[in-house]
Scaffold this motif. Structure first.
Motif, short mmCIF file in Angstrom:
data_model
loop_
_atom_site.label_atom_id
_atom_site.label_comp_id
_atom_site.label_asym_id
_atom_site.label_seq_id
_atom_site.Cartn_x
_atom_site.Cartn_y
_atom_site.Cartn_z
N LYS A 1 0.83 -1.20 0.00
CA LYS A 1 0.00 0.00 0.00
C LYS A 1 0.87 1.25 0.00
CE LYS A 1 -3.75 0.04 2.53
NZ LYS A 1 -4.71 0.14 3.68
N ALA A 2 1.95 1.22 0.78
CA ALA A 2 2.85 2.38 0.83
C ALA A 2 3.41 2.68 -0.54
CB ALA A 2 3.97 2.12 1.83
N MET A 3 3.76 1.63 -1.28
CA MET A 3 4.33 1.84 -2.61
C MET A 3 3.27 2.36 -3.57
SD MET A 3 6.97 -0.66 -4.50
CE MET A 3 7.90 -0.12 -5.93
N GLN A 4 2.05 1.87 -3.45
CA GLN A 4 0.96 2.38 -4.29
C GLN A 4 0.76 3.87 -4.06
OE1 GLN A 4 -1.99 -0.86 -3.05
NE2 GLN A 4 -2.71 -0.34 -5.10
N VAL A 5 0.77 4.28 -2.80
CA VAL A 5 0.56 5.69 -2.48
C VAL A 5 1.73 6.52 -2.99
CG1 VAL A 5 0.28 7.36 -0.61
CG2 VAL A 5 -0.87 5.14 -0.47
N ARG A 6 2.95 6.02 -2.73
CA ARG A 6 4.15 6.74 -3.21
C ARG A 6 4.09 6.96 -4.71
NH1 ARG A 6 9.37 4.75 -4.33
NH2 ARG A 6 8.20 3.33 -5.68
N ASP A 7 3.74 5.91 -5.44
CA ASP A 7 3.69 6.01 -6.90
C ASP A 7 2.59 6.95 -7.36
OD1 ASP A 7 5.81 4.29 -6.99
OD2 ASP A 7 4.62 2.51 -7.54
N ALA A 8 1.44 6.91 -6.65
CA ALA A 8 0.34 7.81 -7.01
C ALA A 8 0.74 9.27 -6.83
CB ALA A 8 -0.90 7.48 -6.18
N ILE A 9 1.44 9.54 -5.73
CA ILE A 9 1.87 10.93 -5.47
C ILE A 9 2.89 11.36 -6.51
CG2 ILE A 9 3.06 12.43 -3.83
CD1 ILE A 9 1.98 10.57 -1.59
N ALA A 10 3.87 10.50 -6.78
CA ALA A 10 4.91 10.84 -7.76
C ALA A 10 4.30 11.04 -9.15
CB ALA A 10 5.98 9.76 -7.79
N ASP A 11 3.36 10.18 -9.51
CA ASP A 11 2.70 10.32 -10.82
C ASP A 11 1.92 11.63 -10.89
OD1 ASP A 11 3.71 7.91 -11.61
OD2 ASP A 11 1.86 6.78 -11.28
N GLN A 12 1.33 12.03 -9.76
CA GLN A 12 0.59 13.29 -9.75
C GLN A 12 1.53 14.47 -9.95
OE1 GLN A 12 -2.47 13.83 -9.94
NE2 GLN A 12 -3.01 15.81 -9.07
N ASN B 1 -7.83 5.83 4.00
CA ASN B 1 -9.03 6.43 4.58
C ASN B 1 -8.95 7.95 4.47
OD1 ASN B 1 -7.46 7.46 6.78
ND2 ASN B 1 -7.69 5.50 7.86
N GLN B 2 -10.03 8.65 4.86
CA GLN B 2 -10.10 10.10 4.65
C GLN B 2 -9.02 10.84 5.41
OE1 GLN B 2 -12.10 11.75 2.38
NE2 GLN B 2 -10.63 13.37 2.91
N GLU B 3 -8.77 10.41 6.65
CA GLU B 3 -7.74 11.08 7.44
C GLU B 3 -6.38 10.96 6.75
OE1 GLU B 3 -5.54 10.76 11.80
OE2 GLU B 3 -7.26 9.48 11.33
N GLN B 4 -6.08 9.78 6.21
CA GLN B 4 -4.79 9.58 5.53
C GLN B 4 -4.72 10.38 4.23
OE1 GLN B 4 -5.19 5.32 5.35
NE2 GLN B 4 -3.66 4.98 6.96
N VAL B 5 -5.84 10.47 3.52
CA VAL B 5 -5.86 11.29 2.30
C VAL B 5 -5.55 12.73 2.64
CG1 VAL B 5 -7.32 12.17 0.44
CG2 VAL B 5 -7.43 9.74 1.06
N ASP B 6 -6.15 13.22 3.73
CA ASP B 6 -5.90 14.61 4.14
C ASP B 6 -4.43 14.81 4.50
OD1 ASP B 6 -8.51 15.35 3.74
OD2 ASP B 6 -9.11 15.10 5.85
N ARG B 7 -3.81 13.80 5.09
CA ARG B 7 -2.40 13.93 5.45
C ARG B 7 -1.52 13.96 4.20
NH1 ARG B 7 -1.47 9.57 10.11
NH2 ARG B 7 0.64 10.46 10.15
N VAL B 8 -1.93 13.24 3.17
CA VAL B 8 -1.20 13.33 1.89
C VAL B 8 -1.33 14.74 1.33
CG1 VAL B 8 -1.14 12.54 -0.50
CG2 VAL B 8 -1.42 10.88 1.35
N LYS B 9 -2.53 15.28 1.37
CA LYS B 9 -2.73 16.64 0.89
C LYS B 9 -1.88 17.62 1.67
CE LYS B 9 -7.57 15.90 -0.54
NZ LYS B 9 -8.97 16.32 -0.30
N ASP B 10 -1.82 17.43 3.00
CA ASP B 10 -0.98 18.30 3.83
C ASP B 10 0.49 18.16 3.43
OD1 ASP B 10 -3.03 19.42 5.34
OD2 ASP B 10 -2.96 17.82 6.84
N GLY B 11 0.92 16.91 3.15
CA GLY B 11 2.30 16.70 2.75
C GLY B 11 2.65 17.39 1.45
#
Length: 751
Positions: A590-601, A655-665
């Motif tokens: 999951k961590a790698m999926q999120v990392r890749d999604a952020i980098a792709d964005q 989850n929503q809290e984690q999505v918000d933390r990505v946005k904050d990052g």
């Protein structure tokens, strides 16, 4: 050019004069031809030529000479008058020798001088400090870059052609070790290079079945030794694959030799071959049990008895999960990768091409002695690829599977057994257009990493340090606290337990291309720390290398790549990983999926912004200012669509809290930083007012996420801060007074 006679000092029962004293390089070949005209009925067995060599240190070595017909490949048991001495000196200085005939024929004595000029490497042995690996003389570690050269009948082809079209190409590519089929010459002679000159003969059987003492073929010996001599002169070690027992290939069988013939056979072979330092090891034959008293064990004991130079001894085990390499008769394990995945071949054969079976095979084979993957099914294009369906990706992964298992290996990239070519699409895999040129490059990359990026000879298999990984795809090699190497097949994520150390020369290496992505220094201050690593992508196999400063030699992995796109990729991956770190995800997939999604964005936003800026620049240059607004609106619409898809992608993983933390990052945590600043400045805000401020900041964050630079992100928040300030002023707050009060330490400033 390679005529054996040119290398021989001819002595006819007389001691050479001082001016004629031969000069021999350290670990090279001293050879002396001696004429004996006595009419023996069987010159192989009726008399022995014994010799004692005395080293400069005083050490004495007893050895044997051998009958060699006319000295040029002619003669047989009943004809010829040339015997030869061969020896490999391992000390510098003057050696003396004295030889005698067992029938009382007068012997003689002489000397030669061993010099450093032209020295060889010495004999391959287990590395004394870490027996996973090989070392010249046991002390000078060497990474074996090994190729399986399969030209049985090529020994009868023109040696100069073989040198130019086969051996030199391998040497030029850095190969220092060959597994060969022509040593010993017992079978399969139709396998020669069809694009080379015709062989002198295809009758190349070394001796007649059951009778080596009367039928030994001296012409075949000279053919084999021309090849071995050339390779010895170029420090290329040779592993005999077919070995001593031809029965596996319908050749002369060890089992049909009586004890007397066995002893003669081994002694004669040893007297001819053991002085060649490049004899990599003695191998009985391929795919045998290893514990048969009358076969490989009896043979190994005879080798040990006669080989005064101490070359390594082995047999090849097809199914090494249960092996006999612990026996004192053996010095290394030569293995295949069968019966690793299942208890019978019907099940197991489905996995013969799988890299993990190679890894497990070499791990299972280690009993304190080096392991050599002699017949890794994924590593042989010849024979095994067509039978298992293995690909070049499997080959690359199997090579790393062996290396991370603390083992050496050989491979080949040519095709066919009886249609052997040096050139063309089925030949040696070194032409630019060769279908297996990629595999040759993969092996080059691996060898470069092992010899230049790490000190492989200090490292051991260390899979036990790994966690949260796929054990079928991720394997580790380490010298704890000093250097780590992890192969991550398919870009699989993993965690590894690191010992205390300051690691400064760190990088990811693409095992397909060799390209490197530097990693910033990692400092482990406690005794042990588990760190998770996410490879840069899933599109290839990655190798992680971490090297501590005490062995890095001033190297550092912190420099961004010179290629702008690669440097950008490195930057956005590092940025994305820092954001993922804040989430504390235990699931590395999951961590790698999120990392890749952020980098792709980040990359997609960059592309939109670059396109927009280029169009605006062009419009201005053409005086089409009226088009600028339309360009900006188009870019904004693209950003909004991308934004929606991105949030949907994140929401499917987090989850929503984690999505918000990505946005904050992605926005430097400016929502919380700004919100907390308002609370400190205006501690008496009502819940309604606080909610209004937060809503404005969240709206700012949604826009700032899509901005192209830190300046643009801050500008968006500053704009929203103006909106908030206007709102608070309308609510009766004096923000200037509140700000000054906060700086002075007062808590006033409210209405």
């Amino acid at each position: 050019m390679l005529d054996l006679v040119s290398a021989i000092v001819l002595c006819i029962l007389a001691q050479p004069s001082a001016e004629q004293t031969p000069i021999v390089g350290l670990y090279r070949l001293f050879e002396l031809a001696i004429v004996n005209n006595k009419p023996y009925a069987n010159r192989f067995t009726d008399v022995d030529l014994t010799v004692t060599y005395t080293a400069p240190s005083g050490k004495k070595v007893d050895f044997w000479g051998f009958f060699d017909g006319d000295g040029r490949g002619g003669g047989d048991a009943a004809s010829g008058n040339v015997w030869k001495l061969r020896f490999m000196p391992d000390e510098l200085g003057r050696w003396t020798y004295a030889y005698n005939w067992t029938d009382g024929t007068p012997g003689a004595a002489g000397s030669f001088v061993c010099v450093k000029d032209g020295a060889g490497k010495g004999i391959l042995r287990p590395y004394k400090d870490n027996p996973h690996w090989f070392a010249y003389n046991g002390t000078e570690p060497v990474w074996l870059k090994s190729y399986y050269e399969t030209g049985h009948g090529s020994i009868a082809q023109d040696i100069d052609w073989i040198v130019e079209n086969v051996y030199k190409r391998l040497i030029d590519r850095g190969y220092n070790h060959l597994q060969v089929n022509w040593l010993l010459s017992l079978c399969c002679f139709n396998q020669y290079y069809l694009d080379g000159p015709q062989p002198q003969t295809l009758d190349l059987t070394l001796y007649k079945d059951g009778t080596p003492s009367t039928s030994m073929r001296l012409d075949v010996w000279h053919m084999m030794e021309r090849h071995l001599r050339f390779l010895n002169d170029h420090d290329v070690a040779v592993h005999m694959f077919l070995g001593f027992d031809g029965a596996k290939n319908q050749g002369p069988a060890w089992a049909r030799l009586d004890r007397r013939q066995q002893e003669f056979y081994v002694k004669y072979v040893v007297s001819r071959l053991s002085p060649f330092a490049n004899l990599g090891c003695w191998n009985f034959v391929w795919e045998v049990e290893g514990n048969r008293q009358d076969h490989e064990l009896a043979w190994a004991r005879l080798i040990r008895k006669y080989d005064v130079f101490g070359h390594m001894i082995t047999y090849e085990d097809e199914c090494p999960r249960d092996n006999f390499y612990h026996l004192p008769e053996y010095d290394l394990a030569a293995v295949e990768n069968h019966l690793i995945a299942g208890p019978n071949k019907q099940i197991d054969r489905l996995h013969w091409k799988d890299p993990w079976t190679h890894h497990m095979a070499v791990i299972a084979s280690f009993v304190g002695k080096p392991v050599f993957m002699s017949e890794g099914n994924a590593l042989w294009r010849r024979y095994w690829h067509e039978r298992t369906g293995a690909t070049q990706d499997d080959l690359r992964r199997a090579a790393w599977a062996c290396a991370t298992g603390g083992a050496s290996f050989c491979w080949n990239g040519h095709l066919k057994e009886y249609e052997l070519y040096a050139w063309g699409p089925t030949g040696l895999p070194f032409g630019q257009d060769h279908p297996y040129a990629d595999s040759a490059r993969y092996v080059d990359i691996l060898a470069d990493v092992m010899t230049n990026k790490v000190q492989f000879y200090r490292m051991r298999p260390s899979d036990e340090l790994l966690s949260r990984h796929d054990p079928m795809r991720v394997w580790a090699l380490a010298e704890e606290g000093r250097q780590y190497l992890v192969f991550a097949g398919h870009g699989e994520p993993f965690a590894i337990s690191l010992a205390k150390g300051n690691f400064v020369d760190n990088c990811w290496i693409d095992s397909r291309t060799g390209s490197q992505m530097p990693i910033r220094p990692i400092s482990v201050k406690e005794d042990r720390q588990v760190r998770r690593f996410l490879p840069p992508s899933r599109s290839t196999d990655w190798v992680l290398v971490l090297v501590a400063e005490e062995i890095a030699g001033g190297r550092t992995g912190t420099t961004l790549q010179s290629d702008p796109e690669a440097a950008y990729t490195q930057t956005i991956l590092e940025r994305a990983e820092r954001i993922v770190d804040m989430l504390g995800l235990d699931d590395l997939q999951k961590a790698m999926q999120v990392r890749d999604a952020i980098a792709d964005q980040y990359r997609s936003l960059r592309d939109i912004h670059d396109t927009r800026d280029a169009l605006i620049k062009s419009a201005k240059a053409n005086g089409a200012d009226s088009e600028i607004k339309a360009i900006e609106q188009m870019a904004k619409a693209m950003q909004e669509r991308l934004h929606v898809r991105y949030i949907q992608q994140l929401s499917a993983i987090l989850n929503q809290e984690q999505v918000d933390r990505v946005k904050d990052g992605m926005t430097y945590n400016l929502v919380q930083v700004t919100y907390q600043a308002y609370l400190r400045m205006l501690p008496n805000l009502t819940d309604r007012q606080r909610a209004r401020i937060m809503a404005s900041l969240v709206e700012a964050r949604e826009q700032a996420m899509d901005a192209g630079s830190a300046e643009e992100k801050h500008a968006i928040f500053n704009r929203y801060k103006g909106i908030i300030n206007n709102y608070l002023s309308a609510e009766g707050y004096n923000l200037k007074q509140a700000s000054e009060a906060l700086r002075s330490g007062s808590r006033s400033g409210s209405q």
